[in-house]
Enzyme design. Sequence first.
Site, PDB file in Angstrom:
ATOM      1  NE  ARG A  81     -40.682  24.106  28.906  1.00  0.00           N
ATOM      2  CZ  ARG A  81     -39.601  23.466  29.552  1.00  0.00           C
ATOM      3  NH1 ARG A  81     -39.543  22.408  29.972  1.00  0.00           N
ATOM      4  NH2 ARG A  81     -38.292  23.980  29.422  1.00  0.00           N
ATOM      5  CE  LYS A 184     -38.114  27.142  31.961  1.00  0.00           C
ATOM      6  NZ  LYS A 184     -38.065  26.927  33.302  1.00  0.00           N
ATOM      7  CD  GLU A 220     -41.957  21.144  38.696  1.00  0.00           C
ATOM      8  OE1 GLU A 220     -41.076  21.182  37.993  1.00  0.00           O
ATOM      9  OE2 GLU A 220     -43.109  21.786  38.210  1.00  0.00           O
TER      10      GLU A 220
HETATM   11  N1  PLP Z   1     -39.259  22.117  36.633  1.00  0.00           N
HETATM   12  C1  PLP Z   1     -39.240  23.620  36.856  1.00  0.00           C
HETATM   13  C2  PLP Z   1     -40.139  24.152  37.704  1.00  0.00           C
HETATM   14  C3  PLP Z   1     -38.195  24.248  35.943  1.00  0.00           C
HETATM   15  O1  PLP Z   1     -37.973  25.520  36.365  1.00  0.00           O
HETATM   16  C4  PLP Z   1     -37.624  23.318  35.142  1.00  0.00           C
HETATM   17  C5  PLP Z   1     -36.645  24.283  34.022  1.00  0.00           C
HETATM   18  O2  PLP Z   1     -36.970  24.416  33.036  1.00  0.00           O
HETATM   19  C6  PLP Z   1     -37.705  22.087  34.990  1.00  0.00           C
HETATM   20  C7  PLP Z   1     -38.470  21.548  35.762  1.00  0.00           C
HETATM   21  C8  PLP Z   1     -36.913  21.396  33.951  1.00  0.00           C
HETATM   22  O3  PLP Z   1     -37.193  21.411  32.631  1.00  0.00           O
HETATM   23  P1  PLP Z   1     -36.249  21.256  31.581  1.00  0.00           P
HETATM   24  O4  PLP Z   1     -35.433  19.807  31.588  1.00  0.00           O
HETATM   25  O5  PLP Z   1     -37.227  21.435  30.356  1.00  0.00           O
HETATM   26  O6  PLP Z   1     -35.188  22.453  31.408  1.00  0.00           O
HETATM   27  C1  COI Z   2     -33.957  25.911  33.389  1.00  0.00           C
HETATM   28  O1  COI Z   2     -33.369  24.959  33.882  1.00  0.00           O
HETATM   29  O2  COI Z   2     -33.751  26.189  32.322  1.00  0.00           O
HETATM   30  C2  COI Z   2     -34.736  26.697  34.302  1.00  0.00           C
HETATM   31  O3  COI Z   2     -35.419  27.627  33.941  1.00  0.00           O
HETATM   32  C3  COI Z   2     -34.708  26.565  35.778  1.00  0.00           C
HETATM   33  C4  COI Z   2     -34.551  27.947  36.717  1.00  0.00           C
HETATM   34  C5  COI Z   2     -33.130  28.692  36.210  1.00  0.00           C
HETATM   35  C6  COI Z   2     -35.483  28.735  36.750  1.00  0.00           C
END
Ligand code: PLP
Ligand code: COI
Length: 340
Positions: A81, A184, A220
């Site tokens: 990612r 991200k 989301e």
């Molecule tokens: N959506 C947002 C905006 C986030 O900041 C996060 C955190 O990383 C997620 C979703 C969840 O992603 P992941 O499951 O890869 O941590």
């Molecule tokens: C995560 O779940 O790793 C995130 O980045 C979410 C948040 C702390 C910004």
Amino acid sequence: MTVELDWANLGFSYMKLPYRYIAYYKNGQWQDSGLTEDATLHLSESSPALHYGQQAFEGLKAYRTKSGSIQLFRPDQNAERLQRTADRLLMPQVPTHMFVDACKQVTKANKDYVPPYGTGGTLYLRPLLIGVGDIIGVSPAQEYIFTVFAMPVGNYFKGGLAPTNFLIQDEYDRAAPHGTGAAKVGGNYAASLLPGKKAKNTGFSDVIYLDPATHTKIEEVGSANFFGITADNEFITPISPSILPSITKYSLLYLAEKRLGLTAIEGDVYVNDLDKFVEAGACGTAAVISPIGGVQNGEDFHVFYSETEVGPITEKLYKELTGIQFGDIEAPEGWIVTVD
Ligand code: PLP
Ligand code: COI
């Protein structure tokens, strides 16, 4: 040996640990990488990361198992990612082996801060890629810093597995239809600070954003993806080019179908259709699975399963996911990377 901390009540706060990893990109290649005790970054005042947001980050966790060993959950997915985010912002990719090795080194060096098994705590790893150097026009940096630091964490949302309420946001978007929502990057989070504060000030855990083009579909949460469970045992999570592709969400889509026998669907979730969900939750690395009790949508307050109890399917998904992450349940092939 671990250090003495209140492991069961960590919350989600920065803590300066002894070691972090840092690597420098210069002359077209990554170089000078390794662990350091210096928790500060030294960079030019004109760095593009500071002025034009040419930066990206990741989030993943290290888990202590019952036997005391330490493991990472799907770090290759975070590496990939970050590579996609880097492509979007014209930054150099961090190769997967370098990313995973950095995460392992930082975890190992700070292993006394990986919370003991059974406390619910984990070591949160924060990889960060920033464009640095002496550039003032709007153009990509020639030099970059990649760093990974870490801290022990507990619950992100205060309820943990107890449901909390969320606010559907119609006034603000976190990302544009063809912008950087799927990357991200810090800018998405900067855009979410004001709506997030307004939601928290009125007693909600966070905002649920709608699709920026039509405001008719759930996108989301500001810090996690959304899922809902229907009475027909469907696990449904929104699909959209402007939401962050959550690694937890894709893991849950797999587990819902293969382990729990649900029908797993990535599709449109219309805000006018929320009645069809008997349970709902937020999912992500920090959020893990955080049940959503109710959502405020304009004048309307909609309760899914209960404002105080976690729903049975959400709880099963939570147990399956965290069982795998903490090493109690067999993981699908390739999901677990051991650290020592
Ligand atoms: N959506 C947002 C905006 C986030 O900041 C996060 C955190 O990383 C997620 C979703 C969840 O992603 P992941 O499951 O890869 O941590
Ligand atoms: C995560 O779940 O790793 C995130 O980045 C979410 C948040 C702390 C910004």
